[in-house]
Write an enzyme that holds these catalytic residues in place. Structure first.
Site, PDB file in Angstrom:
ATOM      1  N   GLU A 124      -8.285  10.082   1.701  1.00 51.00           N
ATOM      2  CA  GLU A 124      -7.231  10.050   1.128  1.00 51.00           C
ATOM      3  C   GLU A 124      -6.588   8.595   0.717  1.00 51.00           C
ATOM      4  OE1 GLU A 124      -4.823  14.330   2.143  1.00 51.00           O
ATOM      5  OE2 GLU A 124      -4.387  12.501   3.206  1.00 51.00           O
ATOM      6  N   CYS A 125      -6.265   8.498  -0.275  1.00 50.38           N
ATOM      7  CA  CYS A 125      -5.545   7.115  -0.742  1.00 50.38           C
ATOM      8  C   CYS A 125      -6.552   5.803  -0.186  1.00 50.38           C
ATOM      9  CB  CYS A 125      -4.333   7.001  -0.101  1.00 50.38           C
ATOM     10  SG  CYS A 125      -3.058   5.925  -1.056  1.00 50.38           S
TER      11      CYS A 125
END
Length: 441
Positions: free
Chosen positions: A329-330
């Site tokens: 994520e990210c």
């Protein structure tokens, strides 16, 4: 035990909510109370500060991204473990996005949903009696909520305090305290907000000093008396926020990888999963006896050189991904890609498990809620699964590469569906942080 609670909110961002919330939490703990903090909205940094201030877990409450059952479960668990909940709002009290009534992401939604009175923080710098007009607007704007009192922040002098307090007396709003401008604790900031709690030097000394300033300036007895019963909504199915991606989840956790929502971790544990932390910055690979790996967001752009030279981590991650699911994520998504360019324009080779190339040199803020529909089965769920999430980053994609998208996403403002994220084999990633599953599309 079912704790009373209150929401510390403000008419706008930058009013001092976080400082005063942390000071109140710590001051009440020092009085011997069992205190829990909760954070409105998708901010993933403030809950760690709440945990440091109270010595107990904190979590997020998000009226846009979370169904009522999840909100009730999070608030109910906190209330059962504490004597008082001091929750922190986000942005301005009524700031949100287009959504169903009571589900706009505004802090006021949470106060109304859980029955908590609002403690309004008003930054009175540059004004005096006029602050009463601002507070009056907040009192009248939303009949669902009740403002129990106000704390004046950034007061310049005793004369200034008296004038601002006179404005509050005019509207009948009790002033529970007034903090002088110099009493505010300035916590170090970074491009995504506060520097993380684990990186803040002398954090507990800072929190103690802040608690002393708050206790001297705010009537703590009045704050305790202002708290109201916690009344989680009835109905709504209580379920984990996200499916556990495995029974033993290798979870990257260090200064580069730290943005995991507490309610997501709690949900995984409730499903019987074991979380096994490892540190990419210490050149540790995901443990081989795990069956899934999760690379959360954080600040890999500040440590790109160390990550690129962490050969045991990168080789181990590539080997792990041949037979086990890996999701980023990210910041974790950036590390799964081919390369990351740092703020100085230096390119660093990353894991290469996805074809995306990212750059922090080309800074552009990306911020907001995301509604996603998965394109294929994976660690976040099956194809067609709807997810609510949030995106907040300054890095840019300079090349998406050839991988198919993880999901099609929209925002709350009516945007057309757009391809987002990447998937290849057992590896997936995206810039949005998943907050909750919302059923199939």
């Amino acid at each position: 035990m079912s704790a009373k609670g209150l929401l510390v909110a403000a008419p706008r961002s930058g009013s001092g909510k976080t400082t005063i919330t942390l000071g109140l939490q710590r001051a009440l703990v020092r009085r011997g109370l069992a205190v829990r903090g909760l954070k409105c909205g998708p901010d993933y940094i403030d809950p760690a500060f709440h945990a440091a201030a109270t010595g107990a877990p904190s979590a997020n409450l998000d009226s846009y991204a979370m169904p009522d059952g999840l909100l009730a479960g999070i608030a109910g668990a906190a209330a059962e473990a504490a004597e008082i909940i001091v929750a922190e709002g986000s942005m301005g009290l009524f700031d949100g996005v287009p959504g169903a009534e009571g589900h706009t992401g505004a802090s006021a939604d949470i106060a109304a949903l859980l029955g908590w009175p609002v403690l309004l923080v008003v930054d009175v710098s540059g004004q005096a009696q006029s602050a009463g007009a601002v507070a009056l607007g907040c009192m009248l704007y939303d009949p669902r909520i009740r403002i129990a009192g106000v704390i004046l922040n950034k007061v310049a002098s005793e004369r200034h305090r008296r004038l601002a307090a006179a404005g509050m007396a005019q509207i009948g709003l009790p002033v529970l305290g007034a903090l002088p401008r110099e009493a505010s604790l300035i916590l170090p900031e970074r491009h995504l907000g506060l520097v993380q709690a684990g990186e803040t030097e002398d954090l507990h000394a800072r929190l103690d000093a802040l608690a002393e300033a708050v206790a001297a300036a705010i009537d703590l007895d009045a704050v305790i008396a202002a708290a109201g019963d916690t009344t989680p909504p009835a109905g709504g199915e209580a379920a984990p926020a996200l499916p556990a991606p495995g029974k033993r989840i290798a979870l990257a956790r260090d200064a580069a990888f730290s943005f995991v929502y507490p309610h997501v971790e709690a949900g995984w544990r409730a499903q019987g999963a074991e979380l096994v932390p490892f540190s990419p910055l210490a050149d540790e690979p995901p443990p081989e006896d795990c069956d899934a790996c999760w690379l959360p967001g954080g600040y890999p752009e500040l440590h790109a050189g160390r990550i690129a030279s962490a050969s045991r981590f990168l080789d181990g991650l590539r080997s792990f991904a041949q037979t086990h699911s890996v999701h980023g994520e990210c910041g974790g998504y950036m590390v799964l890609g081919k390369g990351l360019t740092d703020a100085d324009g230096v390119h660093h080779t990353m894991a290469g498990l996805l074809s995306v190339e990212t750059s922090f040199a080309k800074r552009k803020m990306n911020l907001g809620y995301r509604n996603a529909v998965l394109e294929a089965d994976g660690p976040l769920g099956q194809a067609g699964q709807r997810l609510s999430g949030h995106e907040f980053h300054y890095a840019s994609i300079v090349s998406q590469g050839e991988d198919p998208p993880l999901a099609m996403v929209t925002d709350p403002h009516g945007s057309a569906p757009t391809a987002a994220g990447s998937r290849r084999g057992l590896v997936t990633g995206s810039f949005f942080h998943a907050i909750a599953a919302r059923g199939e599309a």
